[in-house]
Design a protein around this motif. Structure first.
Motif, PDB file in Angstrom:
ATOM      1  N   ARG A   1      46.819   9.582  35.323  1.00 13.09           N
ATOM      2  CA  ARG A   1      48.189  10.049  35.143  1.00 13.09           C
ATOM      3  C   ARG A   1      49.036   9.658  36.360  1.00 13.09           C
ATOM      4  NH1 ARG A   1      46.244  10.791  30.824  1.00 13.09           N
ATOM      5  NH2 ARG A   1      46.249  12.673  29.526  1.00 13.09           N
ATOM      6  N   GLU A   2      50.338   9.579  36.150  1.00  5.59           N
ATOM      7  CA  GLU A   2      51.261   9.312  37.248  1.00  5.59           C
ATOM      8  C   GLU A   2      51.388  10.554  38.136  1.00  5.59           C
ATOM      9  OE1 GLU A   2      52.728   6.458  38.000  1.00  5.59           O
ATOM     10  OE2 GLU A   2      51.650   5.518  36.311  1.00  5.59           O
ATOM     11  N   PRO A   3      51.761  10.359  39.419  1.00  2.00           N
ATOM     12  CA  PRO A   3      51.917  11.511  40.314  1.00  2.00           C
ATOM     13  C   PRO A   3      52.840  12.593  39.759  1.00  2.00           C
ATOM     14  CG  PRO A   3      51.954   9.481  41.586  1.00  2.00           C
ATOM     15  CD  PRO A   3      51.934   9.086  40.139  1.00  2.00           C
TER      16      PRO A   3
ATOM     17  N   GLN B   1      52.255  16.658  39.678  1.00  2.00           N
ATOM     18  CA  GLN B   1      53.175  17.560  40.364  1.00  2.00           C
ATOM     19  C   GLN B   1      53.697  18.632  39.417  1.00  2.00           C
ATOM     20  OE1 GLN B   1      55.873  14.567  42.137  1.00  2.00           O
ATOM     21  NE2 GLN B   1      55.399  15.528  44.100  1.00  2.00           N
ATOM     22  N   ALA B   2      53.916  18.261  38.172  1.00  2.00           N
ATOM     23  CA  ALA B   2      54.405  19.233  37.191  1.00  2.00           C
ATOM     24  C   ALA B   2      53.304  20.186  36.756  1.00  2.00           C
ATOM     25  CB  ALA B   2      54.976  18.503  35.976  1.00  2.00           C
ATOM     26  N   ARG B   3      52.079  19.723  36.774  1.00  2.00           N
ATOM     27  CA  ARG B   3      50.951  20.517  36.264  1.00  2.00           C
ATOM     28  C   ARG B   3      50.391  21.480  37.300  1.00  2.00           C
ATOM     29  NH1 ARG B   3      47.074  19.841  32.224  1.00  2.00           N
ATOM     30  NH2 ARG B   3      44.988  20.589  32.703  1.00  2.00           N
TER      31      ARG B   3
ATOM     32  N   VAL C   1      46.189  19.344  48.060  1.00  2.00           N
ATOM     33  CA  VAL C   1      44.739  19.231  48.233  1.00  2.00           C
ATOM     34  C   VAL C   1      44.156  18.155  47.324  1.00  2.00           C
ATOM     35  CG1 VAL C   1      42.538  20.415  47.846  1.00  2.00           C
ATOM     36  CG2 VAL C   1      44.356  21.548  49.112  1.00  2.00           C
ATOM     37  N   THR C   2      44.481  18.205  46.048  1.00  2.00           N
ATOM     38  CA  THR C   2      43.795  17.347  45.083  1.00  2.00           C
ATOM     39  C   THR C   2      44.333  15.923  45.007  1.00  2.00           C
ATOM     40  OG1 THR C   2      45.215  18.100  43.264  1.00  2.00           O
ATOM     41  CG2 THR C   2      43.159  19.317  43.637  1.00  2.00           C
ATOM     42  N   ARG C   3      45.640  15.752  45.207  1.00  4.64           N
ATOM     43  CA  ARG C   3      46.227  14.412  45.042  1.00  4.64           C
ATOM     44  C   ARG C   3      46.607  13.759  46.370  1.00  4.64           C
ATOM     45  NH1 ARG C   3      43.974  14.321  40.370  1.00  4.64           N
ATOM     46  NH2 ARG C   3      44.546  12.111  40.532  1.00  4.64           N
TER      47      ARG C   3
ATOM     48  N   GLN D   1      40.043  31.072  33.691  1.00  4.90           N
ATOM     49  CA  GLN D   1      41.282  31.033  34.474  1.00  4.90           C
ATOM     50  C   GLN D   1      42.320  30.110  33.844  1.00  4.90           C
ATOM     51  OE1 GLN D   1      39.597  30.055  38.444  1.00  4.90           O
ATOM     52  NE2 GLN D   1      40.389  32.023  39.088  1.00  4.90           N
ATOM     53  N   GLY D   2      42.170  29.869  32.554  1.00  6.44           N
ATOM     54  CA  GLY D   2      43.170  29.064  31.878  1.00  6.44           C
ATOM     55  C   GLY D   2      43.016  27.576  32.064  1.00  6.44           C
ATOM     56  N   VAL D   3      41.774  27.124  32.240  1.00  6.13           N
ATOM     57  CA  VAL D   3      41.540  25.693  32.418  1.00  6.13           C
ATOM     58  C   VAL D   3      41.892  24.952  31.132  1.00  6.13           C
ATOM     59  CG1 VAL D   3      39.830  23.939  32.952  1.00  6.13           C
ATOM     60  CG2 VAL D   3      39.686  26.184  34.035  1.00  6.13           C
ATOM     61  N   ALA D   4      42.617  23.866  31.259  1.00  5.84           N
ATOM     62  CA  ALA D   4      42.967  23.049  30.099  1.00  5.84           C
ATOM     63  C   ALA D   4      42.719  21.585  30.421  1.00  5.84           C
ATOM     64  CB  ALA D   4      44.437  23.250  29.714  1.00  5.84           C
ATOM     65  N   GLY D   5      42.317  20.832  29.427  1.00  5.19           N
ATOM     66  CA  GLY D   5      42.077  19.413  29.651  1.00  5.19           C
ATOM     67  C   GLY D   5      43.375  18.651  29.861  1.00  5.19           C
ATOM     68  N   ALA D   6      43.296  17.564  30.613  1.00  3.75           N
ATOM     69  CA  ALA D   6      44.482  16.749  30.867  1.00  3.75           C
ATOM     70  C   ALA D   6      44.600  15.632  29.836  1.00  3.75           C
ATOM     71  CB  ALA D   6      44.399  16.143  32.261  1.00  3.75           C
TER      72      ALA D   6
END
Length: 329
Positions: free
Chosen positions: A200-202, A206-208, A216-218, A324-329
């Motif tokens: 995915r694009e940055p 950032q929105a997610r 931390v992650t990106r 905790q509301g994990v959803a796939g990207a």
């Protein structure tokens, strides 16, 4: 809770009784537990004066729902029976491994189980568990009973090792362990193909993500040590990538490293975590990322517990626990 028609009692020692009690109490068929001192010589033992006793746990269970054999198999999963007078950072005879049998049937079951554990080759060495007839069990002080129920973030050195299981008919062999040599090989020569890819694009990330998660992650950031309650969370379940939702680690491989970051000994699948040589900040380390979406997770070090010897030191902000509301990207 319905009272079973009959119960059986077991007395086990496997290091600090706080962690032992918290894991065993959740087994289906366990009626009650209490911690105390057993296997030694001092009458009316106390925490300050228990002589040669071991810290032990008394388990009352319903044998129609939980067999003594199944209890012992779980016992050998949640502590290391191969280290004399030691569990984790706790050292001394108080923390030895022990099975104190209350019947001839229990003795025979314990002997068979120990023999099978030794023959399996799945533990890091031969079993040194003390096996002898039970003597008096001296109940510990009130402040030690149900300790981790009162202090969920309190100390424990116990966790369930998924690979420390005796072979069961019809069950597949556990996945091969990743060790430090394999970590270095992958970091230098390339990682195995992941089960899928998410790119995915940055702006999408950032929105997610929250701003802290994004850094931390990106952006390969690092959260402050001891900044997350996840360090002391040891309830069963899985930890997913906060970005793409891929399951990365199981709670059974989580341990208290004392570093201030959630720590694991293995990923759930060798394909979902990638290793990379990291020469930033004037150091040479091995960075770990989500192999599916390239999220920065943390680093891996060769100072973890057996059998893998690894410590995956992971930023809590890069993980989401089940529920905790994990959803796939």
């Amino acid at each position: 809770m319905n009272t079973p028609a009959s119960t059986e009692t077991a007395i086990l020692a496997g290091g600090c009784f706080w962690g032992m009690q918290e894991l065993i109490r959740h087994l289906p068929g366990v009626v009650s537990t209490r911690v105390g001192y057993s296997g030694g010589d001092v009458p009316h033992a106390t925490y300050r004066h228990h002589g040669t006793h071991a810290e032990a746990i008394e388990i009352v269970f319903d044998p129609s729902r939980l067999s003594y054999r199944a209890l012992l198999e779980f016992f050998f999963q949640i502590h290391d029976p191969t280290t004399p007078d030691r569990q984790g950072n706790d050292r001394g005879p108080s923390y030895r491994s022990g099975i104190y049998w209350l019947s001839e049937a229990q003795r025979q079951t314990a002997e068979r189980t120990i023999a099978e554990v030794n023959a399996s080759g799945r533990w890091p060495g031969p079993v040194v568990t003390e096996l002898k007839a039970a003597g008096p069990f001296w109940q510990a002080e009130p402040e030690h009973q149900d300790y981790l129920q009162h202090y969920p973030d309190g100390y424990t050195c116990h966790w369930v090792r998924p690979n420390w299981r005796l072979p069961q008919p019809g069950q597949p062999e556990p996945a091969p362990l990743i060790d430090w040599r394999e970590v270095l090989r992958r970091a230098r020569e390339g990682n195995v193909a992941p089960p899928r890819r998410v790119e995915r694009e940055p702006a999408f990330w950032q929105a997610r993500l929250t701003p802290e998660q994004y850094v931390v992650t990106r952006r390969k950031g690092t959260e402050r040590p001891f900044s997350s309650s996840m360090c002391g969370l040891f309830t069963p379940g899985r930890y997913h990538c906060a970005c793409c939702g891929t399951p990365l680690f199981d709670a059974g491989e989580k341990f208290d490293s004392g570093t201030g970051w959630p720590s694991f000994t293995q990923p759930v699948d060798g394909r979902v975590v990638a290793s990379h040589v990291d020469e930033s900040h004037g150091m040479v380390r091995v960075e770990v990322t989500c192999a599916v979406c390239d999220a920065h997770l943390g680093h891996v070090f060769p100072d973890g517990p057996p059998p893998s010897g690894l410590r995956y030191c992971i930023n809590a902000l890069s993980l989401e626990k089940d529920g905790q509301g994990v959803a796939g990207a």
